[in-house]
Scaffold this active site. Structure first.
Site, PDB file in Angstrom:
ATOM      1  N   HIS A  57      -1.969  -5.768   1.665  1.00  0.00           N
ATOM      2  CA  HIS A  57      -2.884  -6.302   1.448  1.00  0.00           C
ATOM      3  C   HIS A  57      -2.607  -7.896   1.310  1.00  0.00           C
ATOM      4  CE1 HIS A  57      -6.750  -7.731  -0.763  1.00  0.00           C
ATOM      5  NE2 HIS A  57      -6.182  -7.537  -1.476  1.00  0.00           N
TER       6      HIS A  57
ATOM      7  N   ARG B 219      -1.982 -14.472   4.028  1.00  0.00           N
ATOM      8  CA  ARG B 219      -2.547 -13.722   4.896  1.00  0.00           C
ATOM      9  C   ARG B 219      -1.424 -13.956   5.979  1.00  0.00           C
ATOM     10  NH1 ARG B 219      -6.837  -9.914   3.930  1.00  0.00           N
ATOM     11  NH2 ARG B 219      -7.833 -11.503   5.716  1.00  0.00           N
TER      12      ARG B 219
ATOM     13  N   PHE C 126     -15.109   3.041   6.773  1.00  0.00           N
ATOM     14  CA  PHE C 126     -14.123   3.681   6.467  1.00  0.00           C
ATOM     15  C   PHE C 126     -13.912   3.481   5.218  1.00  0.00           C
ATOM     16  CE2 PHE C 126     -14.196  -1.168   7.094  1.00  0.00           C
ATOM     17  CZ  PHE C 126     -13.605  -1.978   6.462  1.00  0.00           C
TER      18      PHE C 126
ATOM     19  N   ASN D 128      -1.946  -0.172   7.415  1.00  0.00           N
ATOM     20  CA  ASN D 128      -1.494  -1.595   7.640  1.00  0.00           C
ATOM     21  C   ASN D 128      -0.446  -2.165   6.656  1.00  0.00           C
ATOM     22  OD1 ASN D 128      -3.207  -2.018   5.384  1.00  0.00           O
ATOM     23  ND2 ASN D 128      -4.760  -3.384   7.341  1.00  0.00           N
TER      24      ASN D 128
ATOM     25  N   ARG E 251       2.391  -6.852   9.161  1.00  0.00           N
ATOM     26  CA  ARG E 251       2.066  -5.900  10.004  1.00  0.00           C
ATOM     27  C   ARG E 251       2.221  -5.671  11.426  1.00  0.00           C
ATOM     28  NH1 ARG E 251      -3.623  -7.274   7.315  1.00  0.00           N
ATOM     29  NH2 ARG E 251      -4.293  -6.219   5.666  1.00  0.00           N
TER      30      ARG E 251
ATOM     31  N   TYR F  62     -12.235  -2.808  -3.341  1.00  0.00           N
ATOM     32  CA  TYR F  62     -12.147  -3.084  -2.480  1.00  0.00           C
ATOM     33  C   TYR F  62     -14.362  -3.111  -1.796  1.00  0.00           C
ATOM     34  CZ  TYR F  62      -8.419  -2.183   0.245  1.00  0.00           C
ATOM     35  OH  TYR F  62      -6.777  -2.089   0.516  1.00  0.00           O
TER      36      TYR F  62
ATOM     37  N   GLU G 243      -9.299 -10.327  -8.047  1.00  0.00           N
ATOM     38  CA  GLU G 243      -8.193  -9.456  -7.640  1.00  0.00           C
ATOM     39  C   GLU G 243      -6.973  -9.308  -9.050  1.00  0.00           C
ATOM     40  OE1 GLU G 243      -6.801  -9.526  -3.188  1.00  0.00           O
ATOM     41  OE2 GLU G 243      -9.449  -9.516  -3.201  1.00  0.00           O
TER      42      GLU G 243
ATOM     43  N   LYS H 137       0.929  -1.487  -0.331  1.00  0.00           N
ATOM     44  CA  LYS H 137       0.310   0.182  -0.355  1.00  0.00           C
ATOM     45  C   LYS H 137       1.167   1.297   0.344  1.00  0.00           C
ATOM     46  CE  LYS H 137      -3.644  -2.492   2.735  1.00  0.00           C
ATOM     47  NZ  LYS H 137      -4.632  -2.133   3.655  1.00  0.00           N
TER      48      LYS H 137
END
Ligand code: UDP
Ligand code: MG
Length: 150
Positions: free
Chosen positions: A115, A85, A57, A112, A102, A49, A126, A9
């Site tokens: 992704h 993940r 958010f 964070n 993270r 998203y 994605e 990110k």
């Protein structure tokens, strides 16, 4: 064997963590299939998203994620979706175990760092969204695989 979508990110890019994140996936034994630095539009982020549309958010993550370049990647290997993940850690960095990306580098959910796709369906969705041109499977797998897989 499967593919997942991992994205550094804007905060991860600004903090110089691109190499660190690539390093962890490489060292684990996963294979990088595609990578691109891109300054994402609001449109692609709203699509990315989509499951969070309507949540409080949502506008905030779209604002933040479109604030600068990200590094979009496709990684390949044995259970890379679930393990990726785990390597990222929990969504809230304060709840992420030390040793995760993270957990090692973040302190708030809205910053964070990275992704990772959460299922086989989201991974394929994605990957198609961020790499509409398709992802080439280069023929360098055999040399690597004999050292990683029995
Ligand atoms: N997010 C946020 N506030 C929240 C929940 C999520 O800012 O209360 C952001 C956070 O950056 C997170 C992203 O929205 O990574 C997507 O949320 P999700 O629950 O899908 O977490 P992830 O799959 O990234 O762990
Ligand atoms: Mg998610």
């Amino acid at each position: 064997m499967e593919r997942t979508f991992i994205m550094v990110k804007p905060d991860g890019v600004q903090r110089g963590l691109v190499g660190e994140i690539i390093k962890r996936f490489e060292q684990k034994g996963y294979q990088l299939l595609a990578m691109e630095m891109v300054h994402p539009t609001r449109e692609i982020l709203e699509e990315h998203y989509q499951e969070h549309k309507g949540k409080p958010f949502f506008p905030k993550i779209v604002d933040f994620m479109s604030s600068g370049p990200v590094v979009a990647m496709v990684w390949y290997g044995n259970e890379v979706i679930k393990t990726g993940r785990k390597m990222l850690g929990a969504t809230n960095p304060l709840e992420s175990a030390p040793g995760t990306i993270r957990g090692d580098f973040g302190v708030v959910t809205g910053r964070n760092i990275c992704h990772g796709s959460d299922s086989a369906e989201s991974a394929e969705r994605e990957i198609k969204l961020w790499f509409p041109q398709g992802v080439t499977m280069y023929d360098n797998t055999r040399t690597l695989q004999q050292w990683l897989y029995e």
